[in-house]
Design a protein around this motif. Structure first.
Motif, PDB file in Angstrom:
ATOM      1  N   SER A  91       0.811  -1.218   0.000  1.00  0.00           N
ATOM      2  CA  SER A  91       0.000   0.000   0.000  1.00  0.00           C
ATOM      3  C   SER A  91       0.843   1.267   0.000  1.00  0.00           C
ATOM      4  O   SER A  91       0.306   2.371   0.034  1.00  0.00           O
ATOM      5  N   HIS A 113     -10.778 -13.372   8.844  1.00  0.00           N
ATOM      6  CA  HIS A 113     -11.725 -12.293   9.126  1.00  0.00           C
ATOM      7  C   HIS A 113     -11.001 -11.102   9.752  1.00  0.00           C
ATOM      8  O   HIS A 113     -11.269  -9.938   9.414  1.00  0.00           O
ATOM      9  N   SER A 116      -8.964  -9.258   7.043  1.00  0.00           N
ATOM     10  CA  SER A 116      -9.874  -8.461   6.196  1.00  0.00           C
ATOM     11  C   SER A 116     -10.338  -7.195   6.906  1.00  0.00           C
ATOM     12  O   SER A 116     -10.361  -6.114   6.313  1.00  0.00           O
ATOM     13  N   ALA A 117     -10.706  -7.317   8.169  1.00  0.00           N
ATOM     14  CA  ALA A 117     -11.199  -6.162   8.924  1.00  0.00           C
ATOM     15  C   ALA A 117     -10.106  -5.115   9.108  1.00  0.00           C
ATOM     16  O   ALA A 117     -10.356  -3.909   8.961  1.00  0.00           O
ATOM     17  N   ILE A 119      -7.367  -4.678   7.203  1.00  0.00           N
ATOM     18  CA  ILE A 119      -7.048  -4.092   5.897  1.00  0.00           C
ATOM     19  C   ILE A 119      -8.071  -3.022   5.515  1.00  0.00           C
ATOM     20  O   ILE A 119      -7.714  -1.966   5.005  1.00  0.00           O
ATOM     21  N   GLU A 120      -9.325  -3.300   5.788  1.00  0.00           N
ATOM     22  CA  GLU A 120     -10.390  -2.349   5.470  1.00  0.00           C
ATOM     23  C   GLU A 120     -10.258  -1.049   6.260  1.00  0.00           C
ATOM     24  O   GLU A 120     -10.609   0.016   5.781  1.00  0.00           O
ATOM     25  N   LYS A 121      -9.721  -1.127   7.477  1.00  0.00           N
ATOM     26  CA  LYS A 121      -9.643   0.036   8.358  1.00  0.00           C
ATOM     27  C   LYS A 121      -8.311   0.782   8.308  1.00  0.00           C
ATOM     28  O   LYS A 121      -8.179   1.855   8.890  1.00  0.00           O
TER      29      LYS A 121
END
Length: 126
Positions: A91, A113, A116-117, A119-121
């Protein structure tokens, strides 16, 4: 007298979710040289890992993940940290990662999970 509530001086995000039937709290703090990610289902720090990208002349990046404190016999925790540091590096960040995982459930589904959480934040490079 005006009393204002001071804000935490470090950019951070918090998230509370249910993962595999366990209430999971996630705190992501962005410091100048590291991300600190705390994930807990047990109300304590748990296993603490440090991950960073190794600088070198190789075209393909190398990542170093080590357990600083806690369970050293849990390869899935190391894999979780590796996925996160690889994402952070891809990134555009040159920051390291300190990851705290206080989990009741160390299953692959739980860790996917969590990855994913987080990475999203993660904050966007500006």
């Amino acid at each position: 007298m005006d009393i204002s509530t001071p804000t935490f001086p470090v950019h951070h995000s918090t998230l509370s979710l249910d993962i595999e039937g366990h209430k999971t709290e996630i705190i992501i703090s962005s410091y100048e040289d590291h991300f600190l990610v705390i994930v807990t289902q047990i109300g304590s720090m748990g296993t603490i890992l440090h991950a960073r990208k190794e600088e070198g002349v190789s075209i393909n990046p190398t990542f170093n993940v080590s357990v600083t404190f806690g369970k050293r016999d849990e390869p899935m925790l190391v894999a979780c940290a590796r996925q996160l540091i690889e994402f952070i590096s891809a990134s555009g960040y040159s920051k390291g990662l300190v990851l705290s995982l206080g989990l009741k459930d160390h299953s692959v589904g739980t860790l996917k999970h969590i990855v994913s959480a987080v990475i999203e934040k993660l904050p966007v490079v500006t």
